[in-house]
Write a protein that holds these residues in place. Structure first.
Motif, mmCIF file in Angstrom:
data_model
loop_
_atom_site.group_PDB
_atom_site.id
_atom_site.type_symbol
_atom_site.label_atom_id
_atom_site.label_comp_id
_atom_site.label_asym_id
_atom_site.label_seq_id
_atom_site.Cartn_x
_atom_site.Cartn_y
_atom_site.Cartn_z
ATOM 1 N N VAL A 23 0.834 -1.199 0.000
ATOM 2 C CA VAL A 23 0.000 0.000 0.000
ATOM 3 C C VAL A 23 0.871 1.252 0.000
ATOM 4 O O VAL A 23 0.705 2.124 -0.846
ATOM 5 N N GLU A 24 1.812 1.347 0.925
ATOM 6 C CA GLU A 24 2.670 2.535 1.007
ATOM 7 C C GLU A 24 3.630 2.633 -0.173
ATOM 8 O O GLU A 24 4.025 3.727 -0.575
ATOM 9 N N TYR A 25 4.014 1.493 -0.703
ATOM 10 C CA TYR A 25 4.901 1.409 -1.861
ATOM 11 C C TYR A 25 4.265 0.462 -2.867
ATOM 12 O O TYR A 25 3.842 -0.633 -2.514
ATOM 13 N N ASP A 26 4.225 0.860 -4.124
ATOM 14 C CA ASP A 26 3.571 0.073 -5.163
ATOM 15 C C ASP A 26 4.487 -1.077 -5.595
ATOM 16 O O ASP A 26 5.132 -1.033 -6.639
ATOM 17 N N ILE A 27 4.541 -2.081 -4.746
ATOM 18 C CA ILE A 27 5.329 -3.284 -4.986
ATOM 19 C C ILE A 27 4.364 -4.455 -4.909
ATOM 20 O O ILE A 27 3.503 -4.503 -4.017
ATOM 21 N N VAL A 28 4.496 -5.385 -5.849
ATOM 22 C CA VAL A 28 3.589 -6.530 -5.875
ATOM 23 C C VAL A 28 4.403 -7.817 -5.990
ATOM 24 O O VAL A 28 5.494 -7.825 -6.560
ATOM 25 N N ALA A 50 17.823 -3.584 -3.663
ATOM 26 C CA ALA A 50 19.097 -3.837 -4.334
ATOM 27 C C ALA A 50 19.246 -2.961 -5.579
ATOM 28 O O ALA A 50 20.337 -2.447 -5.857
ATOM 29 N N ILE A 51 18.162 -2.786 -6.313
ATOM 30 C CA ILE A 51 18.216 -1.920 -7.502
ATOM 31 C C ILE A 51 18.513 -0.483 -7.081
ATOM 32 O O ILE A 51 19.337 0.198 -7.705
ATOM 33 N N SER A 52 17.870 -0.022 -6.006
ATOM 34 C CA SER A 52 18.159 1.332 -5.509
ATOM 35 C C SER A 52 19.632 1.464 -5.161
ATOM 36 O O SER A 52 20.276 2.469 -5.489
ATOM 37 N N ALA A 53 20.180 0.456 -4.496
ATOM 38 C CA ALA A 53 21.588 0.496 -4.087
ATOM 39 C C ALA A 53 22.516 0.548 -5.297
ATOM 40 O O ALA A 53 23.556 1.232 -5.254
ATOM 41 N N GLU A 54 22.158 -0.145 -6.366
ATOM 42 C CA GLU A 54 22.976 -0.127 -7.586
ATOM 43 C C GLU A 54 23.126 1.293 -8.137
ATOM 44 O O GLU A 54 24.130 1.607 -8.771
ATOM 45 N N LEU A 60 14.051 2.268 -1.759
ATOM 46 C CA LEU A 60 12.692 2.551 -2.203
ATOM 47 C C LEU A 60 12.506 3.952 -2.788
ATOM 48 O O LEU A 60 11.375 4.407 -2.955
ATOM 49 N N THR A 61 13.591 4.626 -3.106
ATOM 50 C CA THR A 61 13.504 5.935 -3.735
ATOM 51 C C THR A 61 12.725 5.831 -5.043
ATOM 52 O O THR A 61 12.980 4.957 -5.858
ATOM 53 N N GLY A 62 11.754 6.706 -5.210
ATOM 54 C CA GLY A 62 10.981 6.763 -6.440
ATOM 55 C C GLY A 62 9.827 5.771 -6.520
ATOM 56 O O GLY A 62 9.085 5.793 -7.492
ATOM 57 N N ILE A 63 9.662 4.914 -5.513
ATOM 58 C CA ILE A 63 8.541 3.971 -5.517
ATOM 59 C C ILE A 63 7.337 4.690 -4.914
ATOM 60 O O ILE A 63 7.332 5.039 -3.741
ATOM 61 N N LYS A 64 6.327 4.913 -5.719
ATOM 62 C CA LYS A 64 5.136 5.643 -5.273
ATOM 63 C C LYS A 64 4.194 4.721 -4.518
ATOM 64 O O LYS A 64 4.298 3.499 -4.613
#
Length: 103
Positions: A23-28, A50-54, A60-64
């Motif tokens: 809900v807080e982050y659009d991850i499925v 991990a992608i953010s760290a790369e 979670l930067t940019g995850i709406k």
């Protein structure tokens, strides 16, 4: 130590697959059963972090947030499982994940 990142997750079945929608982050994530969803969702978060760290970004930067309909589903659901805080290594943030199952 930093506070954990909190997630509320809607669990629902579509056809023969279970889906976990943050809900807080659009991850499925998806799994064959409700019992397998927490692990699948945790793995999806780990991959996103991990992608953010790369890219040298904060986790979670940019995850709406998910679309508003998922917040409404959360409000109409029953909390069924709180997952103990999860940590993916020494530098990753802890995650506090609460699942709600759609009736």
């Amino acid at each position: 130590m930093n506070d954990p990142i909190k997630f509320h997750v809607i669990a629902y079945q579509e056809a023969e697959v279970w889906l976990a929608q943050g809900v807080e982050y659009d991850i499925v994530a998806r799994a064959e059963s409700f019992d397998l969803l927490p692990k699948a969702f945790s793995e999806a978060i780990a991959k996103t972090i991990a992608i953010s760290a790369e890219f040298d970004l904060a986790p979670l930067t940019g995850i709406k947030p998910a679309p508003a309909k998922f917040k409404a589903m959360l409000d109409a659901s029953n909390i069924v499982q709180a997952v103990d805080p999860v940590r993916f290594g020494k530098t990753a943030p802890r995650l506090d994940i609460t699942f709600a199952k759609v009736a």
